[in-house]
Write a protein that holds these residues in place. Structure first.
Motif, PDB file in Angstrom:
ATOM      1  N   ARG A  32       0.853  -1.186   0.000  1.00 36.34           N
ATOM      2  CA  ARG A  32       0.000   0.000   0.000  1.00 36.34           C
ATOM      3  C   ARG A  32       0.889   1.236   0.000  1.00 36.34           C
ATOM      4  N   THR A  33       0.454   2.242  -0.707  1.00 33.86           N
ATOM      5  CA  THR A  33       1.177   3.510  -0.689  1.00 33.86           C
ATOM      6  C   THR A  33       0.391   4.475   0.173  1.00 33.86           C
ATOM      7  N   PHE A  34       1.000   4.946   1.221  1.00 38.47           N
ATOM      8  CA  PHE A  34       0.369   5.886   2.124  1.00 38.47           C
ATOM      9  C   PHE A  34       0.985   7.260   1.914  1.00 38.47           C
ATOM     10  N   GLY A  35       0.167   8.264   1.845  1.00 37.54           N
ATOM     11  CA  GLY A  35       0.670   9.630   1.718  1.00 37.54           C
ATOM     12  C   GLY A  35       1.154   9.933   0.316  1.00 37.54           C
ATOM     13  N   ARG A  36       2.043  10.895   0.230  1.00 39.59           N
ATOM     14  CA  ARG A  36       2.542  11.313  -1.077  1.00 39.59           C
ATOM     15  C   ARG A  36       4.041  11.094  -1.154  1.00 39.59           C
ATOM     16  N   THR A  37       4.533  11.091  -2.353  1.00 42.24           N
ATOM     17  CA  THR A  37       5.954  10.890  -2.589  1.00 42.24           C
ATOM     18  C   THR A  37       6.642  12.242  -2.660  1.00 42.24           C
ATOM     19  N   VAL A  38       7.757  12.372  -1.966  1.00 48.58           N
ATOM     20  CA  VAL A  38       8.517  13.612  -1.967  1.00 48.58           C
ATOM     21  C   VAL A  38       9.838  13.348  -2.668  1.00 48.58           C
ATOM     22  N   LYS A  39      10.165  14.176  -3.637  1.00 46.46           N
ATOM     23  CA  LYS A  39      11.403  13.994  -4.381  1.00 46.46           C
ATOM     24  C   LYS A  39      12.579  14.478  -3.533  1.00 46.46           C
ATOM     25  N   ALA A  40      13.602  13.650  -3.425  1.00 51.05           N
ATOM     26  CA  ALA A  40      14.785  14.002  -2.650  1.00 51.05           C
ATOM     27  C   ALA A  40      15.713  14.854  -3.510  1.00 51.05           C
ATOM     28  N   GLU A  41      16.261  15.872  -2.899  1.00 56.81           N
ATOM     29  CA  GLU A  41      17.203  16.736  -3.597  1.00 56.81           C
ATOM     30  C   GLU A  41      18.582  16.542  -2.994  1.00 56.81           C
ATOM     31  N   ALA A  42      19.553  16.339  -3.843  1.00 58.40           N
ATOM     32  CA  ALA A  42      20.923  16.118  -3.379  1.00 58.40           C
ATOM     33  C   ALA A  42      21.660  17.451  -3.306  1.00 58.40           C
ATOM     34  N   LYS A  43      22.488  17.586  -2.283  1.00 52.96           N
ATOM     35  CA  LYS A  43      23.333  18.773  -2.171  1.00 52.96           C
ATOM     36  C   LYS A  43      24.512  18.623  -3.113  1.00 52.96           C
ATOM     37  N   GLN A  44      24.922  19.693  -3.717  1.00 50.63           N
ATOM     38  CA  GLN A  44      26.049  19.662  -4.633  1.00 50.63           C
ATOM     39  C   GLN A  44      27.243  20.408  -4.040  1.00 50.63           C
ATOM     40  N   ASP A  45      27.420  20.304  -2.707  1.00 48.53           N
ATOM     41  CA  ASP A  45      28.519  21.000  -2.051  1.00 48.53           C
ATOM     42  C   ASP A  45      29.871  20.344  -2.331  1.00 48.53           C
ATOM     43  N   PHE A  46      29.895  19.052  -2.518  1.00 51.99           N
ATOM     44  CA  PHE A  46      31.135  18.321  -2.674  1.00 51.99           C
ATOM     45  C   PHE A  46      31.235  17.812  -4.104  1.00 51.99           C
ATOM     46  N   ASP A  47      32.289  18.216  -4.792  1.00 49.74           N
ATOM     47  CA  ASP A  47      32.526  17.756  -6.155  1.00 49.74           C
ATOM     48  C   ASP A  47      33.687  16.770  -6.125  1.00 49.74           C
ATOM     49  N   PHE A  48      33.409  15.516  -6.437  1.00 47.44           N
ATOM     50  CA  PHE A  48      34.411  14.462  -6.341  1.00 47.44           C
ATOM     51  C   PHE A  48      35.515  14.648  -7.371  1.00 47.44           C
ATOM     52  N   ASP A  49      35.171  15.139  -8.564  1.00 48.11           N
ATOM     53  CA  ASP A  49      36.194  15.359  -9.592  1.00 48.11           C
ATOM     54  C   ASP A  49      37.201  16.429  -9.154  1.00 48.11           C
ATOM     55  N   THR A  50      36.708  17.483  -8.524  1.00 46.50           N
ATOM     56  CA  THR A  50      37.598  18.528  -8.012  1.00 46.50           C
ATOM     57  C   THR A  50      38.498  17.965  -6.914  1.00 46.50           C
ATOM     58  N   PHE A  51      37.925  17.141  -6.039  1.00 47.71           N
ATOM     59  CA  PHE A  51      38.705  16.513  -4.978  1.00 47.71           C
ATOM     60  C   PHE A  51      39.821  15.649  -5.563  1.00 47.71           C
ATOM     61  N   LEU A  52      39.510  14.860  -6.585  1.00 46.84           N
ATOM     62  CA  LEU A  52      40.538  14.019  -7.212  1.00 46.84           C
ATOM     63  C   LEU A  52      41.631  14.856  -7.865  1.00 46.84           C
ATOM     64  N   MET A  53      41.239  15.942  -8.519  1.00 53.18           N
ATOM     65  CA  MET A  53      42.234  16.813  -9.165  1.00 53.18           C
ATOM     66  C   MET A  53      43.142  17.472  -8.120  1.00 53.18           C
ATOM     67  N   GLU A  54      42.566  17.935  -7.013  1.00 50.99           N
ATOM     68  CA  GLU A  54      43.370  18.547  -5.949  1.00 50.99           C
ATOM     69  C   GLU A  54      44.331  17.528  -5.347  1.00 50.99           C
ATOM     70  N   THR A  55      43.847  16.309  -5.131  1.00 47.11           N
ATOM     71  CA  THR A  55      44.703  15.262  -4.577  1.00 47.11           C
ATOM     72  C   THR A  55      45.839  14.918  -5.536  1.00 47.11           C
ATOM     73  N   ALA A  56      45.530  14.823  -6.829  1.00 49.04           N
ATOM     74  CA  ALA A  56      46.566  14.523  -7.823  1.00 49.04           C
ATOM     75  C   ALA A  56      47.592  15.646  -7.899  1.00 49.04           C
ATOM     76  N   ASN A  57      47.138  16.890  -7.828  1.00 52.56           N
ATOM     77  CA  ASN A  57      48.072  18.024  -7.856  1.00 52.56           C
ATOM     78  C   ASN A  57      48.968  18.036  -6.617  1.00 52.56           C
ATOM     79  N   LYS A  58      48.395  17.741  -5.448  1.00 49.62           N
ATOM     80  CA  LYS A  58      49.210  17.691  -4.229  1.00 49.62           C
ATOM     81  C   LYS A  58      50.245  16.578  -4.308  1.00 49.62           C
ATOM     82  N   PHE A  59      49.848  15.434  -4.875  1.00 49.49           N
ATOM     83  CA  PHE A  59      50.792  14.323  -5.004  1.00 49.49           C
ATOM     84  C   PHE A  59      51.908  14.671  -5.986  1.00 49.49           C
TER      85      PHE A  59
END
Length: 142
Positions: A32-59
């Motif tokens: 049974r489906t009770f209530g309504r469906t709410v769409k989840a929104e993801a935060k875009q505070d963390f960019d994994f590609d930027t993190f990888l580039m920063e780590t590669a540059n530090k290395f």
């Protein structure tokens, strides 16, 4: 009511019981489906590609690449060995509850620290990483 009629009564379609909450059939299971469906929104505070580039540059800028690789492999091996050791049947019984208890006791402190007071966990992790790298031989600044 006999046993056969009770089984038949349990197998009636649930959609006819209440039309406000429609039933969906998934395999042999009705949900049974009770209530309504709410769409989840993801935060875009963390960019994994930027993190990888920063780590590669530090290395790439590091002077002691063999020491960095050695300590990284040693840390990965220590984590995997500890994970294997903790999940052995004897140690799982002995250490399972205390480890979970420590986690449950640390959760309110970390929740207050990061959620209520608004501190940044990334800044804390970087501070611990700096402290550790300054103490390890071959990684500290000369």
């Amino acid at each position: 009511m006999t046993m056969t009629t009770a089984v038949v009564a349990l197998r009636r379609p649930t959609a006819s019981l209440n039309s406000r909450f429609p039933a969906r059939k998934i395999g042999a299971l009705r949900l049974r489906t009770f209530g309504r469906t709410v769409k989840a929104e993801a935060k875009q505070d963390f960019d994994f590609d930027t993190f990888l580039m920063e780590t590669a540059n530090k290395f790439e800028q590091a002077e002691n690449k063999p020491a960095i690789i050695g300590w990284g492999v040693a840390a990965a091996a220590a984590i995997l060995t500890a994970e294997w050791l903790i999940h052995l049947p004897v140690f799982n019984v002995l250490l399972g509850f205390p480890i979970q208890l420590v986690g449950l006791l640390a959760l309110p402190y970390l929740g207050i620290k990061y959620y209520v007071e608004g501190e940044d966990p990334k800044r804390d992790a970087e501070g611990v990483l700096k402290k550790v790298t300054n103490q390890l031989p071959g990684l500290g600044k000369k």
